[in-house]
Structure formats: C-alpha cells, structure tokens
Design an enzyme around this catalytic site. Structure first.
Site, mmCIF file in Angstrom:
data_model
loop_
_atom_site.group_PDB
_atom_site.id
_atom_site.type_symbol
_atom_site.label_atom_id
_atom_site.label_comp_id
_atom_site.label_asym_id
_atom_site.label_seq_id
_atom_site.Cartn_x
_atom_site.Cartn_y
_atom_site.Cartn_z
ATOM 1 N N ARG A 1 5.828 -29.429 37.337
ATOM 2 C CA ARG A 1 7.033 -29.154 38.174
ATOM 3 C C ARG A 1 6.234 -27.792 38.650
ATOM 4 O O ARG A 1 5.241 -27.103 38.566
ATOM 5 C CB ARG A 1 8.022 -28.463 37.505
ATOM 6 C CG ARG A 1 8.238 -29.664 36.207
ATOM 7 C CD ARG A 1 9.061 -30.743 37.270
ATOM 8 N NE ARG A 1 10.186 -31.896 36.194
ATOM 9 C CZ ARG A 1 11.005 -31.689 35.595
ATOM 10 N NH1 ARG A 1 11.753 -30.543 35.750
ATOM 11 N NH2 ARG A 1 11.282 -32.483 35.354
ATOM 12 N N CYS B 1 23.373 -29.465 26.116
ATOM 13 C CA CYS B 1 23.243 -30.175 24.892
ATOM 14 C C CYS B 1 21.639 -29.701 24.699
ATOM 15 O O CYS B 1 20.932 -28.736 24.630
ATOM 16 C CB CYS B 1 22.989 -31.654 26.308
ATOM 17 S SG CYS B 1 21.733 -31.488 27.608
ATOM 18 N N LYS C 1 4.837 -28.440 32.708
ATOM 19 C CA LYS C 1 5.114 -27.255 33.156
ATOM 20 C C LYS C 1 4.023 -26.034 32.549
ATOM 21 O O LYS C 1 3.479 -25.915 31.906
ATOM 22 C CB LYS C 1 6.705 -26.379 32.487
ATOM 23 C CG LYS C 1 7.768 -27.349 33.120
ATOM 24 C CD LYS C 1 9.150 -27.204 31.901
ATOM 25 C CE LYS C 1 10.651 -27.552 32.365
ATOM 26 N NZ LYS C 1 10.967 -27.336 31.573
ATOM 27 N N CYS D 1 17.305 -26.965 28.821
ATOM 28 C CA CYS D 1 16.899 -25.814 30.570
ATOM 29 C C CYS D 1 16.562 -24.366 30.096
ATOM 30 O O CYS D 1 15.981 -24.015 30.471
ATOM 31 C CB CYS D 1 17.270 -26.276 30.752
ATOM 32 S SG CYS D 1 17.549 -28.606 31.678
ATOM 33 N N CYS E 1 22.359 -22.733 30.788
ATOM 34 C CA CYS E 1 22.415 -23.994 31.617
ATOM 35 C C CYS E 1 23.748 -24.187 32.881
ATOM 36 O O CYS E 1 24.464 -23.327 32.231
ATOM 37 C CB CYS E 1 21.918 -25.090 30.982
ATOM 38 S SG CYS E 1 22.753 -26.311 29.993
ATOM 39 N N CYS F 1 26.232 -31.941 35.219
ATOM 40 C CA CYS F 1 25.021 -32.000 35.125
ATOM 41 C C CYS F 1 25.316 -33.622 33.731
ATOM 42 O O CYS F 1 26.023 -33.476 33.067
ATOM 43 C CB CYS F 1 23.823 -31.259 33.330
ATOM 44 S SG CYS F 1 23.048 -31.701 32.630
ATOM 45 N N ARG G 1 16.510 -29.942 43.930
ATOM 46 C CA ARG G 1 15.251 -28.450 44.136
ATOM 47 C C ARG G 1 14.469 -28.120 44.108
ATOM 48 O O ARG G 1 13.800 -29.302 44.037
ATOM 49 C CB ARG G 1 15.885 -28.675 41.893
ATOM 50 C CG ARG G 1 14.537 -27.469 41.207
ATOM 51 C CD ARG G 1 14.355 -27.674 39.838
ATOM 52 N NE ARG G 1 15.825 -28.018 39.172
ATOM 53 C CZ ARG G 1 15.779 -28.937 38.094
ATOM 54 N NH1 ARG G 1 14.210 -29.523 37.507
ATOM 55 N NH2 ARG G 1 16.785 -29.882 36.937
ATOM 56 N N LYS H 1 7.503 -34.876 32.258
ATOM 57 C CA LYS H 1 7.250 -33.422 32.909
ATOM 58 C C LYS H 1 5.963 -32.466 32.379
ATOM 59 O O LYS H 1 5.924 -32.685 31.236
ATOM 60 C CB LYS H 1 8.712 -32.947 32.811
ATOM 61 C CG LYS H 1 9.061 -32.448 31.475
ATOM 62 C CD LYS H 1 10.124 -31.362 32.297
ATOM 63 C CE LYS H 1 10.910 -31.431 30.622
ATOM 64 N NZ LYS H 1 12.489 -30.539 30.458
#
Length: 577
Positions: free
Chosen positions: A160, A487, A226, A491, A442, A448, A91, A224
């Site tokens: 991120r 899931c 954001k 995302c 996603c 994944c 990414r 993370k």
C-alpha cells in the site's frame, strides 16, 4: 538497485504452490485474472446495474477502488425492489503524503464534480473520494492522472501507499526520508499495465512479450502490506502497526540509517482469538542505501511464506508469529546475503501532530491544521481551495488525518493568516480540545460495507460529552489518545490507543484501555458490547481516579496499568485473553 530482481524457479513456483482448489477464492481469482484485468472493462460499461460483479469488485481494489453503497438508503430501496444505491470509493496513492497546490485544486474540483463534494484525508496520508457513480469512475481516474497522481495499489493485496513522518521542524531529515519513501513505493508497485489499459485507454499491443510480475508474481501478495518511515522522538506514523517499518537514526544533521521493525498489523475478527493485532518487532539496522533492497527482500518473504489458504491468517504478522522472529530475521539475512547490524538506540515520546506554526531548519514555515476525522468539507474546503490558489509551497497530509500547509516563505505568512481568518479555519478562540485533536475515526457508516456501528459521524458528539467530564476533573489540558472504528478491522488504529473503540452493532462498542501514548503498547478489552451510557458510567470514575492519583506527567494508559485497572498486553496472542 532499483531494477526488479530475477526470480528463481523455486520462487516462481510458490505463486501456485497449492492447487487452485486448495487456495482461497481470492487467490484463485488473482491467479486467473490476467494480471488484474478480469472483466473489469466489461463491467464498467454494463448498463443494467450501478455496480459490478463480485469477482471484479475484488480486482477493483488493486486499482485503488472499492464498491460501496449508501446504507442509509438500503431499507427504502429494498422496499421499492431497487438494487442498492451503489457508489464507489477511490483512494489515491500518495507516498509520504505530499501534494502540490496545483494537485490540490484538481482533486478539489474532482470531489465537487464527481464525488460527494468532500475530500477525506486518511490515516495513511492520502485522499479518498466517496460517492462516485460507476459512470463517472473512468473520468475521475483520468482527472487524477492529469494531476500526475494515481490510485495503483492503494488497496488490494500489494504494498500500500508508503507513509513518512511529517517532520515540519526538521526540513533536511524530512527531505531525505520522503525521497526514500517515494522510491520504495515506486519500486514495489505492480508492473501490470491493467490500470493504464482500463482507466487511461492504453492499448494492449498484440504479440508483445508475455506479461510478468517479477517481484509479486501472478498471485501478488497474500494480503495487504504496509510500510512506514518514522523519525524519533515522534511516532506520528504508528510505526509498530506496520508490516515493515524504518525508524530514522540521525547523527547530528546526517541520516545514519534506520532501525528495522517487522510484523505489525491491526486487523482482527470479533470472537476469533486466532486473529489479533500485533506490534512489530525490532530486528536490526540498515543504511539508507540498503532500504529498497531490504524492503524488497521482506516483501518477497511474505510473498513466499504468507498463508494463501486461510485469508484471515494471511497478513505478515501471522507469518512471523507462527514461524518466529528469529526465523524471519535469518531468512531475511539469507536473502540479503549479509548479517543485519544491531539496532541503534532511539526514543519515542508521542504520536500526535504539533498544531500551529513551526519554523523549519531552512527558515520556511509550516502550519499544521486540525481536520476532524480527516473530512474536508464546507467552509474548510473553500478555505483550503483559496490557500491552494496562492500557496507557494506544498501540502503535507499526516497519518493522524490532519493537514500541514508546508514550506511557506516567511513573507507569505500574512496572506495565509488572512485566509485562515476569512474562512474560520482556526475554529473557536480556544481551538478544539486536546482530546478532540488527538482522536481519530474511520469512515464507517453510511458507506463502508464492513461497518457495524457509527464512527466518523458519531465520534465528534461523543467527544463533546467526554470533554465535559474531563473538564470537571481538571483534565482538559491532559493529552489522551482516543480512537474509534466501526468494525474490528482497525483502520483508525484503535488497538494502540489509550482509549479505543470498535463497533459491534448499532450504538454498541467494545471498549479497550491501556494502550501506549506513543503507540508502543497494545490496549486490552475492558467492556464488550456496551452502549454510550455504560461506557460513560465506566470511564467517569476512572477519570476521577486519574485526576487524583496520577503521577507527574504520567500518561493515561500508563496510569491504568500502574494502578491495576488493566493488565498490560505483552504480545498479540495475549490480546484476546
């Protein structure tokens, strides 16, 4: 302002305020990783496996890379007593989502040479490569570097990539916001040289001063983090789903500053009510020249107070939810040495992209193209490669997984339109339905490792079925926000959609209803573990009611709440109730 601060002894001590034995395994690994180096260099050249060790996989994320495997092949390879078909996701860090045509051509070439022949545009305005083998990782990263892009901090427990509103029609405001988003991203990057040594062959100089992370510390952030910049009336970046958000307040043509929101996040775990999505809270206003210092202070609070023992409780949304918004605001003001100004009024009306041609204030043109679930492949990939070869402006990735061919000189529009026609980039004569254009998924299966159900591969056919039902009730031209993930991690930001899905198992999903049209409200669980037939049978009578009972210009999520089909979710803690 852009210099890293000197950290106090108290701040430094919080890096390891718990003994290593009390920290989560990931925290202990970070503390002893030699600033994200670990044994990655050795793992990459180990010849007996296509994968790398578990510890190195955790560190690899800080370099923008995930180890995956092709789950479509798992059972067959297991029967053959072979290891999984390991491959890697890379990414990129692309703050604000802007990419030059020359960079697009390099990324296109890398995708066809080392990856699976596609480019994936993400919900965070960047690119992902899928299907890269271990032997090709280093060459891929070096190719990205030659395009003057990197993948530093695109994953991992750091800040991120920073989002910025796309704003094709507001050229001056976008330019100011983009520069701030880019500077914020650069300022908050990890300072370790591990990335440059491992991937770009930089030599570590013996006897050089001891390495240090002046802001992030040796254990980096608890999870993370954001950040996004939004510009009303468009909430195309879903500002309330971020740890930190800046909402532009304009006075005429001038950027006066930003309202500040903190504490958003989507991730959760099924059957665990202690985890939940949460929308960010509005706490104040700052001037443009205060943005970077404020962002740094917010990050430092999460560095010092985020949970480093229980990883699923480590996002800043839980830090704020546990301690309170007033506590957080007070701590932020203490670190800034001043009181925050009161928020300014603003209004959001949508979080979708304006498709088609738009003229900016400077007379340049912008073309927003629909990219279904962000996957650029086949004929579309060929067409965009042809456009990149002649384009005189830039490309702008949106947080809705679409693409803006931006800053086109008016004289160049005929050449661009000729290529659109040649490669069929407009799709059919009517274009995709509103439901399809406003949907996101996603990646999920087959790559994944967290996916419990299909998402990107399944959503297009599911939307086709729903489109038929909506058309039957005259709702084909009514915009509805629908999002799906494989899931609970969220995302594709499903928990703020008017219709949201999260995968529970093969062919089964949780159905969530009642989110806000412009991302201002969480939705609520309506069906659990349901298959397609059950979901369609549930939604059909609701669509029928919406067609006959909705108010003028009333959005679907608002309707569901007004007529009592779902109760509004007023806070993250109420989400699982």
């Amino acid at each position: 302002m852009d210099d890293q601060p000197t950290r106090s002894p108290e701040d430094r001590s919080r890096d390891l305020s718990q003994p290593l034995s009390a920290l989560s395994p990931t925290e202990s690994l970070k503390a002893t990783s030699d600033y994200l180096r670990g044994t990655l260099a050795e793992s990459l050249i180990e010849p007996l496996s296509g994968g790398i060790s578990a510890d190195d996989q955790s560190l690899l994320k800080f370099h923008g890379i995930y180890q995956e495997d092709d789950r479509d092949l798992r059972d067959e390879r297991r029967r053959q007593k072979l290891e999984p078909a390991y491959e890697f996701l890379v990414r990129l860090r692309l703050p604000g989502g802007i990419c030059r045509p020359s960079q697009w051509l390099v990324l296109d070439d890398l995708a066809r040479t080392y990856a699976n022949g596609t480019l994936r545009l993400t919900t965070r305005q960047t690119f992902q490569f899928h299907g890269i083998l271990k032997k090709d990782l280093k060459r891929t990263i070096q190719g990205i570097d030659q395009a003057l892009i990197d993948s530093i901090g695109a994953c991992g427990d750091v800040v991120r990539g920073v989002l910025c509103a796309s704003l094709p029609e507001r050229s001056r405001l976008h330019a100011e916001m983009y520069e701030l988003a880019k500077r914020t991203s650069e300022h908050l990057l990890p300072k370790t040289r591990a990335y440059h040594e491992i991937w770009l062959n930089e030599t570590r100089v013996a006897g050089s001063p001891a390495e240090e992370e002046p802001l992030l510390g040796r254990t980096y952030l608890p999870r993370k983090f954001k950040i996004a910049f939004a510009a009303p009336p468009s909430n195309d970046v879903d500002i309330y789903t971020h740890d930190l958000g800046f909402i532009a307040i304009a006075e005429g043509d001038r950027l006066a500053g930003f309202d500040i929101v903190v504490g958003g996040g989507m991730g959760r775990a099924d059957n665990d009510p202690s985890t939940f999505p949460r929308l960010a809270d509005l706490i104040g206003f700052c001037r443009p020249d205060e943005v970077i210092a404020l962002a740094e202070a917010v990050v430092s609070i999460q560095r010092d107070y985020g949970d480093r023992v229980t990883r699923k409780h480590a996002r800043m949304k839980y830090t704020i939810d546990d301690r309170g918004v007033d506590w957080f605001k007070g701590e932020l003001e203490r670190r800034l040495g001043r009181t925050l100004e009161a928020p300014r009024p603003f209004v959001f009306t949508a979080n979708t992209d304006p498709f088609g041609w738009t003229e900016g204030e400077d007379g340049r043109l912008h073309l927003t193209l629909f990219i279904e679930n962000g996957r650029v492949k086949g004929r579309m990939m060929e067409g965009l490669r042809a456009i990149a070869a002649i384009h005189q402006g830039d490309f702008r990735l949106t947080a809705n997984q679409n693409l803006i061919v931006a800053n086109i000189p008016a004289a160049e529009r005929p050449r661009i339109e000729a290529l659109l026609a040649e490669y069929g980039l407009y799709g059919n004569d009517d274009g995709p339905s509103l439901l399809r254009r406003n949907a996101m998924a996603c990646v999920a299966l087959p790559t994944c490792s967290l996916a419990m159900a299909e998402s990107e591969r399944y959503l297009p056919e599911f939307i086709t079925r729903l489109d038929g039902i909506l058309a039957e009730y005259g709702l084909g031209e009514v915009p509805i926000i629908l999002r799906m993930t494989g899931c609970p991690n969220g995302c594709a930001r499903p928990y703020v959609a008017e219709i949201g899905f999260s995968g529970r198992g093969p062919g089964t999903y949780n159905l969530y209803l009642g989110g806000g049209f412009h991302g201002q409200r969480l939705n609520r669980l309506f069906l659990e573990n349901a298959d397609e037939e059950t979901i369609v049978a549930t939604l059909t009578p609701i669509f029928r009611r919406f067609a006959t009972e909705r108010g003028a210009a009333e959005h679907f999520g608002d309707f569901l709440i007004r007529v009592g089909i779902v109760e509004p979710v007023t806070s993250g803690r109420c989400f699982a109730r």
